[in-house]
Every structure is written in C-alpha cells, then in structure tokens.
Design an enzyme around this catalytic site. Structure first.
Site, short mmCIF file in Angstrom:
data_model
loop_
_atom_site.label_atom_id
_atom_site.label_comp_id
_atom_site.label_asym_id
_atom_site.label_seq_id
_atom_site.Cartn_x
_atom_site.Cartn_y
_atom_site.Cartn_z
N HIS B 262 0.83 -1.20 0.00
CA HIS B 262 0.00 0.00 0.00
C HIS B 262 0.87 1.26 0.00
CE1 HIS B 262 -3.63 2.37 1.19
NE2 HIS B 262 -2.72 3.14 1.76
N GLU B 263 1.80 1.32 0.93
CA GLU B 263 2.64 2.53 1.03
C GLU B 263 3.55 2.64 -0.19
OE1 GLU B 263 1.81 4.70 3.16
OE2 GLU B 263 0.53 3.40 4.40
N HIS B 266 1.77 4.61 -2.75
CA HIS B 266 1.92 6.05 -2.54
C HIS B 266 3.30 6.52 -3.00
CE1 HIS B 266 -1.73 6.92 -0.30
NE2 HIS B 266 -1.48 6.02 0.63
N GLU B 292 -4.59 7.97 -2.68
CA GLU B 292 -5.12 6.73 -2.14
C GLU B 292 -5.53 5.78 -3.27
OE1 GLU B 292 -4.72 6.20 0.93
OE2 GLU B 292 -5.86 4.37 1.28
#
Lengths: 496, 496
Positions: B262-263, B266, B292
C-alpha cells in the site's frame, strides 16, 4: 539585564536552526537515499544561510559586543557565554555569506561523495572536493586572523588553548618515551591464539550483543538510540536526544563491539550533562579532547579490561558458541588487546593508535602550510605510515580516504584523539584513588563509575574549559606521563 | 515577469523550511527517543513559526495577490500555482501567529502522546490533546470563512472540490448498492482454510519478504527507502527522496505485506512525478483521493490478485516453509481476500473497508458540527461500529484510538480513503482496456504498469486537479459504479 534576555532569545532561535540542520545531518549519515543528495544540499543550503544570517545579524552583534564591553557586570556563567559567543562572532563575521552558503553545500555533498570514493577506491573522484574544503578553511581562518598560523586557529577551534607548540611537545614526549616501547612490543614475537578474531560473526548476532552491551553500560534509551552507519559517530542536540552509531563487519566483530562502547562513551557524556545548560551556549561537552577522553575511557579502560570480560564474556559465548568454543577468557582478553601495525585508525589498538594520529597531525600541518597538494596526499600518507608503523596501505580506502573528517571540514580535529587518550589516563589515575574501578567493572556496577564521571566531569557541560576541568579533577595540568605509564603497565604485562 | 521570479524565489525558501520540518516529522515517527519530545517540540515550534512568517509575509502576500490580479497574463502552470497559493494564503492569513505556533507545538507533542495512549489503552490521557486539536481546527477554518460549513472547508482541503454534498451522495450509493452485498458475503457461511493467517511469522523473515516485494514491485531505492513504524505511512519532500514504512506483527503477517505494498503505491506515485515540478508548488500528488487510488491499486488490484500470488507465493513458501506447508495457492489467495467484520481499519479487507470510513466520516461531521464532545467519542465510535459492522470494540486501541490522523490534526482526511478506492476501480477499468494487467502481474512485469500510471497520472504532479485527471484518464467524471462492480465481481466469485 535586558540585554542578557535578548541574548538568550537570539541564542534560542539559532539553536532551533542548528537543531534541524543537525537532524538532517544524522539522516544523511544513517539512511537518506543517495539520489536525494543534490536537492537536499540545496535545501539545507537555504537553512544554513538563514542560520548564518542570524549568527551574524547586526542585532546579535550589537548584543554580544555590547555585553562584552560590560563583562564585569555579568555573572560568571554569562561571562563565559559572552566570551564564547564573541569568539564565535569574531571567527564568522568576516566570512562573506555566499561563501559560507557555498561551503555548507559543499560539505553537504562531500560526505556522501567521500563514502562513494572510499567504496570505489576512487581518490580522483573525491580530491576536487577535498581541495575545495581545504581552500575554504584556509580562507576562513585568514578572514579571522591573518597574524596567527592558520593551523593554530583550527587546533584551538577543537581544543581551546591548544596550538602546534603544545601538540609538538606532547607528540615529542610520545616519540621519546613511547615509540621505543611500541617497537619493543611489536617485535616481541609473542604468539596469540587469535584466529577467532577474523572468524565469521553474523551481523544479526553482533547486533544482539551490541544491544546487550549498551544495556549493561546503562545507556539511557529514553534519551537516545543506537543505529548503524559506515563510520561510527555520536550525535546530539541536547541532553535528551543523544544518538550514536556502530558498524558491523562480519569478519571482524571487534569493530562493532568497540565502536559501540566508544561512541557510548561520547553519548554518556552528553546524556549526563545537566539539562540546565540545554538552553545556553554552554550545552554539550566542553571540548573534543575531553569528549575523546570519555569515549576512550569507556572503550579502553573499561571495555578492554580483563574485569569487563570476566563479567561479559559468558554472554558473548552464549551468542557465539561455535566461533568461540576453543577460546579461553585469557585468549579473548589478549585478542581484544592485540597490538599490531595496522592501517585503519578506528580499528587500531590502544598502543599503536597515537602513531595514526601523528601521521594525520603532520599532514594537516603541511596542508595548512601549503606544503602539499591534494595530488600528493595519498603518497605522503603512505610514506608516513611506513615511517611510523612500517607498513604501506595498498589502496586509498585503507590510506588517505579512510576517515570521514576532512570530507566534513574537520581539520585540526585528529590531534584531539591522542590528547583525549592521554587525558583519559590522567583522569583514570585520579578515579582509582577514589573508587575501586576494577571491582565495579567486574561486578557489572557501571552506574557508580557513570556517577563519578557525571559529578566530576559530565554535568558541567561547557561551563568549564578543558584546562579548568582537568585541573579541578586531577589537581594538576595536563601531563602525558599518565598516558605513557598506563600503556607501559598494561602492555608490559601482556607482551613482555 | 519579475514578479513571477520573485514568487519562485519566495517559494523556494518556504520549501527549504518545509523540508527540514518534514524531515523532523519522519524522525519523530520512526526513531526519535521518547525523552526528546518536549524539547524537540520547542525547537520545531521556532522553525514552524519562521515558516509561518514567510508564508504570511507582506512580501509574499504582495506577490501572490499581485499576480492573482494579473492571472490573464500568466501561463497555465503559473496560473494554477498562483490560484493554489492564493487559496493557501486566504486560509492562513487570518490565523494569529501565536496560535499557529501553539498549534504546531501541540501537534508535535500529540503524535507521541497518542502512541502512548494507544499502547496503554488510556483515552483519558489523550483526550485533552484531541479536544485542543479539534478546537484549533474549528477556530482556523472560521478565520478563513465563516459562511461555509467548517467540515466542507476541511474536506475541500484534502480533496479539492469535495464537500459533504458529494460525499453524502457517494456514501449513500454505497449504502444502497454495496451494503446489502457485504451482508450477504458476511453471512455466506463460507469456511476457509485460514488458520495459517495467525500463525507465527518471525519479524526478521517478514522483513526479508518485504524487501523482496519492494524489489519485484520496482521501488527505486536510490530515491527512497522502507523503514518500520507503529503506523505505516509514506513520506516525501521531492521526487528523489520518498520513504515509507510498514509494521511487523508476528502473529499477523498480512499486516506487513499489505502495508508495504500500500505505502509503496503512494511512494511510487511520488517517485514517478516529473522532477520538473520539484521546485514549484505543484510538486507532490494532486490530492489525497488520487494518492489513495494509487496505494489501493497496488495493494488490492495488484497485491490481492491471484496473478500476483501465482508469481510470488513460491518465494513466500521458501521463506516460511513450515508455516505454509499445508496451504495451497488457492487457500492463500482466499486468505488474503478474507472478508470479515473487524475492528482495525488498516487491517480491514477491501469489502468491509468503506464501512470503517463511514464511521469516521459521520463522527467527524458531528465533531465539526459541535454535536459531540471528546468524552462521548469512544461510545459514539463503538455504537457506529455496531451499526455498520455488527461488532463492538473492547478497548480504545481497537476503537477510537486506533488511527494516527486526528493526533496529527488531519480531520476530513478519512473520506478520501473510500473515495480513493473508488477512483482506483475507475482507473482500473480504463487500464485493462489498454494493457493486459493480469498477464503483466502474473509475468512479474510490473514495470509496464508503472509506466502506464506514470504517463497517465503520476508525472503530472499537482498540475492537474483530481477532477481533471479523472476525466482525462477515464473519459468521464467520478462514478462509483466501477467500485461497486469491481467489488461485486471479485467477491461473488470468492464467496457466493
């Protein structure tokens, strides 16, 4: 006095800038990605430019020079602050801002560039930076004082009151009284059971032992931390944030153990400074030499003593049962105190260590005297290594590129290492008159030793000069005889 | 135009201050010692006060408002910069400096205080901070605009153009079209072979796999790094320094895997932004929602697909042969997509995730409406969890204290998470028309996907608004039907 309040206010602001710049330095040295360095240098250049503005502002000058004229009206502490601030101003005030900003950018970039150069054994790729760094430093001290020898100004900057005269005297004493003894030890032909030293010790296990060490040495983790970096160092901004690094070489475990203990010595000094100094310009250790006396004390007087390993060798055996299965405590103790001619200063034993410093001291003096060009440095370095230790580095990484200092603009810093070792011995002979150091180390009761150091040395921060501190604690001025005595006593037993 | 040059110059200076403050934030969240926080907050208060001075200076106001009057003479990019700068100024200009400095100190202290409160399940010890943070935010938006609903101003701050009206519409659609489906899935009674999920996975081994993941997902380590923190997050100052964290729970390996992916989503967005924006105010991702959408895309569309695990499950098996010995690829795939009512948002599955957001959205609206006190928050939180997910948190750590956001002053941020997931689906259905995502993931050819995202979304930085970007890429305005379609297709197959 209103002017004193104004002074404190201006100092507090400068400290905030120093804080964020110091933090950025820690980040650079321990984890920032390589690709970020160009842009980061630009950003930090802006902030250090702002700091420079503050440190040289008309307002700050008026306050400092104004108070300097009224020294008699000030209390002793403020007096010392103002003297220190005035000296700082005198040094910085004539530097043109652009040059200061450029220099800081250069330093920002040079540290990583040095790392790369060392890694790739590429002196050519780094010498340009080095030349610039030397150039700026010569320029800067000339702005300050054209009449004094530039190297003397640098030396005094790291150790108040020291110049080539005092260092020459110190190193000459070592040459006369210690060098013959070192040669005797190196030629003793003593054989050690020391193959274990270069055995394989996995990094994760070394980390486990390093964590154990800082625990038993009472490092305060609530106000600090230990991390990893290429070149071990201690970092601090105030007594509640003190960090240090070690490094892990899988084929040379001593590196992580003694770097950790050494840096922990620096860190303990900083952590034990009375927090009342945090807001003043008298925060932090009083000098590089006194700082080094503390790190050397922990590293050598404690960390390389038989008592320390009587207490902690069992733990090490538990972590490395295979590697150390045929190594007795006595073998191990002799191993950690093994004397040999070697290339890397930070890995050098206590006894040959000052030789490494002499090499650097003499080279720095030549640099500041314009007697040598950056092109000639590698050969000069190697020649001196042959002269003092009888060995010649085979590449730049184990020669002229080994240390971080010059890449960070630290010229005149090295001699404080040898001085610190000598201070350390002088403190030690006072300490053992007052507390039973051997029993305390053996009993893993380091707290009492920490307390002694706190009470006698640490808590004062920079409120006393190194000379004052040394005299107050030991009852006499600096005297290298203790250093020589300590080394001869210890290494005679081990080698002769 | 000279005024534009002046604008750029002033922005560059502000960026340097933002840089060092951001760096200090990274340090706080990942390693700074606890004891340092009080003093650190004071220092950073000084620097953020200085930044505030720059951001509100007469000089900067004159330049921005001056250019805003001459918008027609500017190129499109500068026009957008000036509009954005003017909006920023309008928001900040009426805040008294002391309040801004106080608020920043508060935020500096609250993050660590929140961590402690969560760790000790001590809501009482934190609610004072929370109350202050809410108070300041209400005050600040009222300074900006008394006529608009305060929550609308907050919402627009995180996602340009969004207000309660749009969010209500979005969440109502979800309630109508998705909630019944979620209930159906939760009640399907489907049994999984999923005991492996809560098996013991040693941290060091999890780290090894996380390192492998960021490698195969092509994270550029020359311009970034992965570290560990309590609450995973991504951090960046410019395209060459992008960092993120994950966390390691030894009894829940999925946490580290999906937080890392997830990170990384980003971080990839930030790294792939054209560096030409670095010096402008249009650097960084364009909005929280778009950000997001990228993290969710990597986490869910890639990281929770069967193709991804066809490619990488063998590696995981190699690292955890014992724990996964009776777990087939199909079991594992079903495990990573397991749907269940759970307490922790960041650990929630894709399908129940928007329910967690609804809880927060409705509570934030009440806070900004002064309909609830901090004393009532824990119960309100729990009641809403019962309402939407049928479960009641048993302590604060799995209830109202679980998220970092409010402690960092981020109110109005949560709804962008659900919005981002919906954007992500809309982008996805465009992407699969143009490239064979399944084959690329299965063939471990993520580079092609990264390139697509770079070309269509990432490289623009903030030079396009979220609305523009969404329309340019997908050919239509925001439409939640793709999100619902995606979830129904995937989870029907898995559960019904």
């Amino acid at each position: 006095m209103e002017l004193v309040n104004k002074f404190n206010e201006l100092v507090a602001k400068q400290k905030a800038y120093i804080y964020v710049l110091t933090l950025a330095g820690w980040d650079s040295a321990t984890e920032a990605p390589r690709g970020a360095f160009q842009r980061r240098a630009e950003m930090l250049g802006v902030i250090s430019g702002e700091l420079f503005n503050l440190q040289t502002s008309k307002e700050y000058q008026d306050v400092v020079y104004g108070l300097f004229k009224r020294l008699d009206e000030l209390d002793d502490i403020t007096k010392r602050e103002i003297k220190k601030a005035k000296k700082g101003l005198d040094k910085i005030i004539k530097i043109p801002k652009e040059e200061f900003v450029e220099y800081n950018k250069l330093i920002g970039l040079s540290q990583r560039k040095w790392e790369d150069a060392k890694h790739n054994n590429d002196y050519e790729g780094f010498k340009g930076n080095l030349e610039q760094i030397f150039m700026y430093n010569k320029k800067f001290v000339a702005y300050y004082n054209k009449d004094e020898h530039p190297y003397n100004i640098m030396l005094d900057g790291f150790e108040e009151g020291m110049s080539m005269k005092e260092y020459d005297e110190f190193f000459n004493t070592l040459k006369k009284d210690l060098v013959p003894f070192v040669k005797e030890v190196l030629n003793s032909g003593k054989k050690l059971n020391d193959a274990f030293i270069t055995d394989f010790y996995p990094k994760e296990k070394q980390k486990e032992f390093a964590e154990y060490l800082i625990e038993v040495l009472n490092f305060d983790k609530n106000s600090g931390l230990m991390k990893e970096s290429v070149h071990p160092f201690t970092w601090n901004t105030h007594s509640t944030d003190v960090r240090f690094t070690t490094r892990y070489l899988e084929n040379f475990m001593f590196s992580s153990i003694f770097a950790a203990i050494h840096e922990l010595g620096h860190a303990t000094y900083e952590q034990q400074i009375d927090s009342k100094w945090d807001d003043t310009t008298l925060s932090g250790g009083t000098s590089m030499g006194i700082h080094e006396s503390q790190s050397r004390f922990y590293e050598n007087n404690i960390g390389r003593s038989i008592e320390f390993w009587e207490a902690h060798y069992p733990k090490l055996l538990e972590i490395f049962p295979e590697q150390l299965k045929d190594v007795s405590l006595d073998d191990f103790y002799r191993g950690v105190n093994k004397v040999e001619a070697s290339f890397i200063r930070v890995e050098a034993d206590e006894l040959t260590y000052p030789m490494h410093i002499m090499v650097r001291y003499e080279i720095e003096r030549m640099i500041m005297n314009n007697e040598v060009t950056v092109d000639e440095l590698p050969k000069l370095w190697n020649d001196k290594m042959v002269e003092y230790l009888g060995i010649e580095p085979k590449d730049f990484a184990e020669g002229v590129l080994q240390d971080v200092h010059w890449s960070a603009g630290l010229i005149g810093y090295f001699p404080t290492y040898a001085l610190g070792s000598a201070y350390s011995a002088q403190f030690y002979y006072t300490m053992i008159k007052e507390i039973d150091v051997e029993a305390l180390v053996k009993g893993n009761n380091i707290k009492v030793i920490n307390e002694w150091l706190k009470e006698k040395i640490h808590n004062f921060g920079s409120s006393r000069t190194p000379k004052e501190l040394l005299f107050d604690v030991t009852g006499e001025d600096f005297n290298p005889k203790y250093y020589i005595k300590y080394l001869k006593e210890k290494y005679s037993k081990l080698y002769l």
